[in-house]
Write a protein that holds these residues in place. Structure first.
Motif, PDB file in Angstrom:
ATOM      1  N   MET A   1       0.842  -1.194   0.000  1.00 52.28           N
ATOM      2  CA  MET A   1       0.000   0.000   0.000  1.00 52.28           C
ATOM      3  C   MET A   1       0.879   1.246   0.000  1.00 52.28           C
ATOM      4  N   HIS A   2       0.534   2.204  -0.806  1.00 50.12           N
ATOM      5  CA  HIS A   2       1.292   3.446  -0.848  1.00 50.12           C
ATOM      6  C   HIS A   2       1.105   4.198   0.469  1.00 50.12           C
ATOM      7  N   ASP A   3       2.178   4.842   0.935  1.00 51.86           N
ATOM      8  CA  ASP A   3       2.129   5.541   2.225  1.00 51.86           C
ATOM      9  C   ASP A   3       1.049   6.608   2.263  1.00 51.86           C
ATOM     10  N   LEU A   4       0.834   7.305   1.137  1.00 52.10           N
ATOM     11  CA  LEU A   4      -0.171   8.363   1.117  1.00 52.10           C
ATOM     12  C   LEU A   4      -1.575   7.791   1.299  1.00 52.10           C
ATOM     13  N   VAL A   5      -1.825   6.645   0.646  1.00 50.05           N
ATOM     14  CA  VAL A   5      -3.133   6.005   0.793  1.00 50.05           C
ATOM     15  C   VAL A   5      -3.327   5.529   2.225  1.00 50.05           C
ATOM     16  N   ARG A   6      -2.259   4.933   2.791  1.00 46.21           N
ATOM     17  CA  ARG A   6      -2.336   4.473   4.183  1.00 46.21           C
ATOM     18  C   ARG A   6      -2.643   5.623   5.130  1.00 46.21           C
ATOM     19  N   ASP A   7      -1.901   6.729   4.980  1.00 46.98           N
ATOM     20  CA  ASP A   7      -2.086   7.875   5.869  1.00 46.98           C
ATOM     21  C   ASP A   7      -3.471   8.503   5.695  1.00 46.98           C
ATOM     22  N   MET A   8      -3.953   8.509   4.464  1.00 46.81           N
ATOM     23  CA  MET A   8      -5.287   9.050   4.229  1.00 46.81           C
ATOM     24  C   MET A   8      -6.344   8.217   4.938  1.00 46.81           C
ATOM     25  N   GLY A   9      -6.203   6.893   4.860  1.00 46.75           N
ATOM     26  CA  GLY A   9      -7.148   6.024   5.549  1.00 46.75           C
ATOM     27  C   GLY A   9      -7.121   6.216   7.047  1.00 46.75           C
ATOM     28  N   ARG A  10      -5.925   6.376   7.602  1.00 51.52           N
ATOM     29  CA  ARG A  10      -5.807   6.590   9.044  1.00 51.52           C
ATOM     30  C   ARG A  10      -6.454   7.907   9.461  1.00 51.52           C
ATOM     31  N   GLU A  11      -6.295   8.912   8.608  1.00 56.91           N
ATOM     32  CA  GLU A  11      -6.878  10.210   8.929  1.00 56.91           C
ATOM     33  C   GLU A  11      -8.406  10.152   8.889  1.00 56.91           C
ATOM     34  N   VAL A  12      -8.952   9.378   7.954  1.00 56.15           N
ATOM     35  CA  VAL A  12     -10.412   9.214   7.879  1.00 56.15           C
ATOM     36  C   VAL A  12     -10.935   8.593   9.168  1.00 56.15           C
ATOM     37  N   VAL A  13     -10.246   7.564   9.655  1.00 56.65           N
ATOM     38  CA  VAL A  13     -10.662   6.903  10.892  1.00 56.65           C
ATOM     39  C   VAL A  13     -10.530   7.853  12.076  1.00 56.65           C
ATOM     40  N   ARG A  14      -9.459   8.646  12.101  1.00 55.58           N
ATOM     41  CA  ARG A  14      -9.251   9.562  13.216  1.00 55.58           C
ATOM     42  C   ARG A  14     -10.353  10.612  13.295  1.00 55.58           C
ATOM     43  N   LYS A  15     -10.791  11.096  12.155  1.00 56.94           N
ATOM     44  CA  LYS A  15     -11.802  12.152  12.141  1.00 56.94           C
ATOM     45  C   LYS A  15     -13.187  11.643  12.535  1.00 56.94           C
ATOM     46  N   GLU A  16     -13.392  10.328  12.502  1.00 65.71           N
ATOM     47  CA  GLU A  16     -14.690   9.788  12.910  1.00 65.71           C
ATOM     48  C   GLU A  16     -14.976  10.136  14.375  1.00 65.71           C
ATOM     49  N   VAL A  17     -13.972   9.969  15.238  1.00 62.83           N
ATOM     50  CA  VAL A  17     -14.112  10.337  16.659  1.00 62.83           C
ATOM     51  C   VAL A  17     -12.821  11.039  17.066  1.00 62.83           C
ATOM     52  N   PRO A  18     -12.636  12.297  16.697  1.00 62.51           N
ATOM     53  CA  PRO A  18     -11.344  12.967  16.877  1.00 62.51           C
ATOM     54  C   PRO A  18     -10.908  13.144  18.323  1.00 62.51           C
ATOM     55  N   THR A  19     -11.862  13.282  19.249  1.00 60.22           N
ATOM     56  CA  THR A  19     -11.497  13.567  20.640  1.00 60.22           C
ATOM     57  C   THR A  19     -11.567  12.360  21.551  1.00 60.22           C
ATOM     58  N   GLN A  20     -12.041  11.211  21.040  1.00 55.96           N
ATOM     59  CA  GLN A  20     -12.160  10.002  21.857  1.00 55.96           C
ATOM     60  C   GLN A  20     -11.523   8.825  21.112  1.00 55.96           C
ATOM     61  N   PRO A  21     -10.193   8.715  21.166  1.00 59.21           N
ATOM     62  CA  PRO A  21      -9.495   7.675  20.402  1.00 59.21           C
ATOM     63  C   PRO A  21      -9.912   6.259  20.793  1.00 59.21           C
ATOM     64  N   GLU A  22     -10.371   6.078  22.022  1.00 65.56           N
ATOM     65  CA  GLU A  22     -10.750   4.732  22.454  1.00 65.56           C
ATOM     66  C   GLU A  22     -11.975   4.197  21.729  1.00 65.56           C
ATOM     67  N   LYS A  23     -12.704   5.066  21.021  1.00 66.81           N
ATOM     68  CA  LYS A  23     -13.892   4.631  20.289  1.00 66.81           C
ATOM     69  C   LYS A  23     -13.607   4.366  18.806  1.00 66.81           C
ATOM     70  N   ARG A  24     -12.351   4.510  18.420  1.00 64.08           N
ATOM     71  CA  ARG A  24     -11.983   4.247  17.021  1.00 64.08           C
ATOM     72  C   ARG A  24     -11.638   2.771  16.839  1.00 64.08           C
ATOM     73  N   SER A  25     -11.760   2.305  15.589  1.00 61.57           N
ATOM     74  CA  SER A  25     -11.438   0.909  15.291  1.00 61.57           C
ATOM     75  C   SER A  25      -9.936   0.697  15.133  1.00 61.57           C
ATOM     76  N   ARG A  26      -9.223   1.763  14.741  1.00 66.31           N
ATOM     77  CA  ARG A  26      -7.785   1.635  14.507  1.00 66.31           C
ATOM     78  C   ARG A  26      -7.037   2.746  15.236  1.00 66.31           C
ATOM     79  N   LEU A  27      -6.037   2.359  16.018  1.00 65.89           N
ATOM     80  CA  LEU A  27      -5.200   3.309  16.741  1.00 65.89           C
ATOM     81  C   LEU A  27      -3.759   3.133  16.283  1.00 65.89           C
ATOM     82  N   THR A  28      -3.212   4.173  15.633  1.00 76.12           N
ATOM     83  CA  THR A  28      -1.856   4.100  15.111  1.00 76.12           C
ATOM     84  C   THR A  28      -0.989   5.274  15.558  1.00 76.12           C
ATOM     85  N   LEU A  29      -1.597   6.409  15.913  1.00 75.87           N
ATOM     86  CA  LEU A  29      -0.836   7.573  16.329  1.00 75.87           C
ATOM     87  C   LEU A  29      -0.333   7.389  17.761  1.00 75.87           C
TER      88      LEU A  29
END
Length: 633
Positions: A1-29
């Motif tokens: 997977m290209h790094d830009l695509v990977r980072d874009m996907g991670r950012e999409v997940v982060r914005k779903e619940v930006p202030t409550q990381p424990e409610k996200r499906s993926r934690l990478t930061l």
């Protein structure tokens, strides 16, 4: 997977619940992961987690107990203690680098796990019952340098790719390895205290790759190794194995066979009995590494007549005879129509190379101190490396090797002439350092002719020579002398090819060049001096040459030394009626200096390069920029 695509996907997940990381499906930061783990905020929403924590952060494995749907866990750095029973039963992948635990306890039971990879210098025991890992296919216990006992493989029927690479204290394998009915790859590389393979390993009918490289104490292979019917790769380099067992004649699917050189005085192989040709089935070999002494033994296994070359090696593409003891090639290679690579390095008695196969592309004969003659080079040759052959004098005319890319004669001090260089239009690198008997005019003029003949496809050419082989010749010219940077060169009107040569003498040892530019580079490090000769802007049919500007960018803390110990010389090269002429000229030189960067300024790729040992800041970075104006048809 290209790094830009990977980072874009991670950012999409982060914005779903930006202030409550424990409610996200993926934690990478790193900050989000630290917040969840340190605050024990794990939830069943988390399915993927990548952990990289500071060493001063200490946690208990209970922080994973609430993550009941965790499927992928990648731990790059984490100080933790406690039982592994708190890990989710839904895990499919568990990767743990630098694991601080001394013991991987038996309470680790992950029935759905597919890939388990754990690395750690402290690991002494691996206790889990692999029979309970019903979906496990890949088990990697790499670089566990204190691990003395391999896992119990009993009942691990799903396991396909176990690796114990680098487990240097491992002495033996359990007989239970015979339970790995679906085993495809077994990596035991660098297990330097492993003494032998159990006979039960011969029951693994599905095994395709067996890596024993670096298992120095293994002297013999199991007598029934030939029962591994599907074996395609056997790597026994850096072992003490001197011969193959007779049963290996049945390895009809073996494609790659790598045996160690017989270094101790070219010791002879173990005597062998008579094998009839009807039993010889090593007919699939494509890569073979074995000294000739071992090849004599293999000739019986592969039904190979060493004198005529006929036999079952018709598919052979790569033949490695390094460290062999012969004066000339003792077998006829002309019949090996598929052979592309031949390695003869460190054949200390080799005197003549001839009768080479018709499709050979790469010939290596480095450090052959008695080699005197190389003949019958096929036109298919692309790489010719003959470094450190001080007696080499007779080399055939190279005119027919029009596809040659790399030509190396380093330390061939007896070499007098290289004929046919002017036809090597595809040449990319040539190394003739310490070939001081070569005529500077002969080799350099002929290389310039090759450049002029093939101006359309030339991207770059790297030449490494001794500094006494070029400098004087480039700077002296009896035909034309004195040319400034703004000289109008009407004499170029009828010329089909012209290029510029720049020669830089400086004290730097390491240099990095941007190969995106069109050019030819000549480098020679000699003690504390270096010659760099670069051909820039190869062009055709100009009528005016008005300006040359060269930009040199330095990344070092030695500005004054560079200025004091550098010389810049430039000339234009052209051809007329078969003769090559050099016209000295004085370009405008711009030296842009960059002081050595501090640690705070090093980021990203630069830090990664430093971590990998690349000395980037003490090197010279040359980025030439030439502006050629006033060109017309």
């Amino acid at each position: 997977m290209h790094d830009l695509v990977r980072d874009m996907g991670r950012e999409v997940v982060r914005k779903e619940v930006p202030t409550q990381p424990e409610k996200r499906s993926r934690l990478t930061l790193a900050d989000d992961v630290f917040d969840v783990l340190k605050g024990d905020k794990g939830t069943e929403a988390i399915e993927t987690m990548i952990i990289y924590l500071q060493k001063n952060v200490n946690l208990n494995t209970k922080v994973f107990s609430k993550m009941t749907r965790l499927r992928l866990l990648k731990i790059l750095s984490m100080n933790v203690r406690g039982s592994l029973k708190y890990l989710s039963n839904e895990l499919r992948l568990l990767y743990w680098k630098n694991c601080p635990l001394r013991c991987i306890s038996s309470d680790l039971c992950l029935g759905k796990l597919v890939i388990l990879e754990i690395q750690g210098d402290n690991i002494e025991e691996f206790q889990p019952n692999l029979q309970r890992f019903t979906c496990l296919e890949v088990l990697v216990l790499a670089l566990c340098k204190k691990l003395k006992r391999a896992p119990n493989f009993g009942g691990a029927h799903s396991l396909k790719k176990p690796s114990l690479w680098g487990c240097s204290k491992l002495v033996e394998l359990p007989q239970s390895i015979e339970d790995l009915k679906n085993l495809v790859q077994l990596d035991l590389g660098a297990c330097k205290n492993l003494r032998a393979l159990p006979n039960s390993i011969c029951k693994l009918k599905s095994l395709q790759d067996l890596n024993l490289r670096g298992c120095y104490k293994i002297k013999e292979l199991p007598a029934n190794l030939g029962k591994l019917e599907q074996l395609g790769l056997l790597n026994a380099i850096d072992t003490s194995v001197s011969h193959l067992p007779f049963s290996c004649r049945s390895l009809r699917y073996l494609k790659t066979l790598l045996l160690p050189p017989l270094l101790e005085g070219y010791r002879s192989v173990k005597p062998i009995g008579h094998l009839t040709s009807s039993c010889a089935n090593l007919c699939s070999l494509e890569t073979l590494r074995a000294p000739y002494q071992s090849l004599q033994h293999l000739s019986l296994l592969a039904n190979l007549d060493l004198q005529t070359g006929h036999g079952n090696l018709s598919l052979l593409k790569d033949l490695d005879l390094r460290y062999s003891c012969f004066h000339s090639l003792p077998l006829n290679l002309c019949h090996l129509a598929q052979l592309q690579v031949l390695r003869l390095d460190n054949c200390l008695n080799l005197q003549v190379i001839k009768d080479l196969p018709p499709c050979l592309e790469n010939l290596f004969a480095v450090n052959c101190p008695l080699l005197e003659s190389v003949r019958d080079l096929p036109p298919s040759l692309k790489d010719l490396l003959l470094d450190d052959c001080p007696l080499l004098e007779d080399i055939q005319d190279l005119s027919g090797l029009i596809g040659l890319h790399y030509l190396y004669f380093y330390n061939c001090s007896n070499l007098i002439e290289l004929q046919g260089l002017e036809n090597l239009v595809e040449l990319r690198e040539i190394d003739i350092r310490n070939c001081s008997t070569l005529s500077s005019k002969s080799w350099f003029v002929n290389l310039c002719k090759a450049l002029l003949q093939n101006s359309n496809c030339r991207e770059w050419l790297k030449m490494s020579v001794s500094k006494d082989m070029v400098s004087k010749y480039l700077c002296s010219n009896n035909e034309v002398a004195g040319c400034s940077s703004n000289y109008s060169l009407a004499l170029f009107l009828k010329k089909k090819g012209i290029f510029i040569v720049v020669e830089i003498l400086c004290f730097f040892r390491q240099q990095f060049l941007d190969y995106k530019m069109i050019g030819t580079e000549l480098i020679y490090p000699d003690d504390d001096m270096e010659v760099r000769c670069t051909v820039y802007n190869l062009f055709t049919e100009p009528n005016k040459f008005e300006e040359v500007e060269e930009l040199i960018e330095l990344h070092s803390s030695s500005e004054e030394k560079w200025k004091d110990r550098s010389i810049l010389q430039t000339c234009i090269v052209y051809e007329e009626e078969g003769e090559v002429y050099f016209i000295p000229m004085n370009p405008n030189v711009v030296i842009k200096f960059h002081p050595q960067s501090t640690d705070d300024e090093i980021t990203g790729m630069e830090r990664e390069q430093q971590n990998e040992g690349t000395c980037i800041w003490d090197a010279v970075c040359l980025h030439p920029l030439f502006r050629c104006l006033g060109f017309s048809d």
